[in-house]
Scaffold this motif. Structure first.
Motif, PDB file in Angstrom:
ATOM      1  N   ARG A 104     -86.929 -62.546 -17.111  1.00 13.12           N
ATOM      2  CA  ARG A 104     -86.234 -62.164 -18.133  1.00 13.12           C
ATOM      3  C   ARG A 104     -87.021 -60.856 -18.856  1.00 13.12           C
ATOM      4  O   ARG A 104     -87.458 -60.806 -20.093  1.00 13.12           O
ATOM      5  N   GLU A 107     -85.294 -59.129 -22.251  1.00 13.96           N
ATOM      6  CA  GLU A 107     -85.737 -60.050 -23.451  1.00 13.96           C
ATOM      7  C   GLU A 107     -87.079 -59.710 -23.862  1.00 13.96           C
ATOM      8  O   GLU A 107     -87.161 -59.602 -24.973  1.00 13.96           O
ATOM      9  N   SER A 140     -83.389 -53.397 -13.731  1.00 15.15           N
ATOM     10  CA  SER A 140     -83.168 -54.068 -14.777  1.00 15.15           C
ATOM     11  C   SER A 140     -83.838 -53.593 -16.187  1.00 15.15           C
ATOM     12  O   SER A 140     -83.329 -53.377 -17.127  1.00 15.15           O
TER      13      SER A 140
END
Length: 292
Positions: A104, A107, A140
């Protein structure tokens, strides 16, 4: 000017004066509160301690008032000491954190951005030059950086530049700051082909280059004039607005190297730099990217 006033008590206007060092590592001997990664525990460092106060003892006499703190590998992905240093001296430091790109990452980036982090380190690790940046996690991360105006800061050797260029073309809105001339000359040789590859990145309009770590490149001897031709070529291709000076302290302050020698290369030793060029490279480029 007293050091305490320089670091903590000046007005916001006063802090915008002077130069910005775009690449500084800090650490503390307090390993109980800020433990190193296990692989580094008990191993000697280039200096036992390099706190913000120790940094400014070197930098302030050279006209430096602010700095971009770069997470040091000694702490791995635990950015606590960097963040705490930024909090202790608000407005004096910006920060580039280190995160685990997998999982992640977006985040984690946004959580750190909320604490004032403006950029993120990126290394190839064990990836080959052909495989680097082809994974979904890296893409990402770059997309998150583009969406939120955060800088991706690659620490790479020259053979990774083609992959970097491909990613910059794929996601052109991502701000990128290449550390240390892409380490051209780290083996003592400044190769024409490597400089040409780095110059090609100038076509990607969000890419900046750190003119930094003089003590680790080329002849590795002050006054570092063997780096002049590479700096001139980068200036011609990127313009001063996309070049930023940094020392890589404390590595620039050990052995035969001094902080002043690094700053003076840009301040006074390169006659092809105009006053405006110096203003951008010593302050405005880093200010726009990391303090704006």
């Amino acid at each position: 000017m007293a050091m305490a006033r320089l670091l903590g008590g000046e007005s916001a206007e006063a802090k915008t004066d002077g130069f910005i060092d775009a690449h500084v590592h800090v650490w503390t001997p307090d390993v109980k509160r800020y433990p190193p990664v296990p692989a580094r525990a008990g191993k000697p460092l280039v200096v036992a301690s390099f706190t913000p106060e120790e940094f400014f003892a070197q930098a302030q006499p050279c006209g430096v008032r602010r700095a971009v703190l770069i997470q040091y590998s000694y702490y791995g992905f635990d950015n606590s000491y960097l963040l705490d240093s930024m909090k202790r001296f608000p407005g004096v430091f910006s920060g580039v954190a280190d995160i685990d790109v997998g999982g992640r990452a977006g985040e984690a980036m946004l959580a750190l951005a909320a604490q004032g982090i403006r950029g993120f380190r990126l290394r190839p690790g064990e990836a080959s030059p052909q495989e680097w940046l082809t994974d979904a996690a890296s893409q990402s991360m770059w997309k998150c950086a583009a969406d939120h105006g955060l800088a991706v800061c690659p620490l790479i050797d020259p053979e990774y530049l083609p992959a970097l260029q491909r990613m910059c073309r794929r996601l052109p809105d991502t701000p990128v700051v290449v550390d240390h001339f892409a380490r051209i000359g780290v083996d003592g040789k400044i190769r024409e082909a490597d400089v040409a590859r780095l110059c090609e990145l100038a076509a990607c309009k969000r890419v900046c280059v750190k003119v930094s770590a003089f003590s680790a490149l080329g002849a590795k001897r002050a006054p570092y004039l063997d780096l002049a031709d590479m700096i001139r070529r980068l200036l011609d291709r990127f313009g001063p607005e996309r070049l930023m000076w940094g020392t890589d302290s404390p590595f620039q302050t050990t052995g035969d190297h001094t902080y002043r020698d690094s700053s003076e290369l840009i301040r006074s030793r390169l006659d092809f730099l105009s006053a405006g060029d110096r203003e951008w490279m010593l302050r405005r480029s880093a200010e726009r990217m990391f303090f704006g």
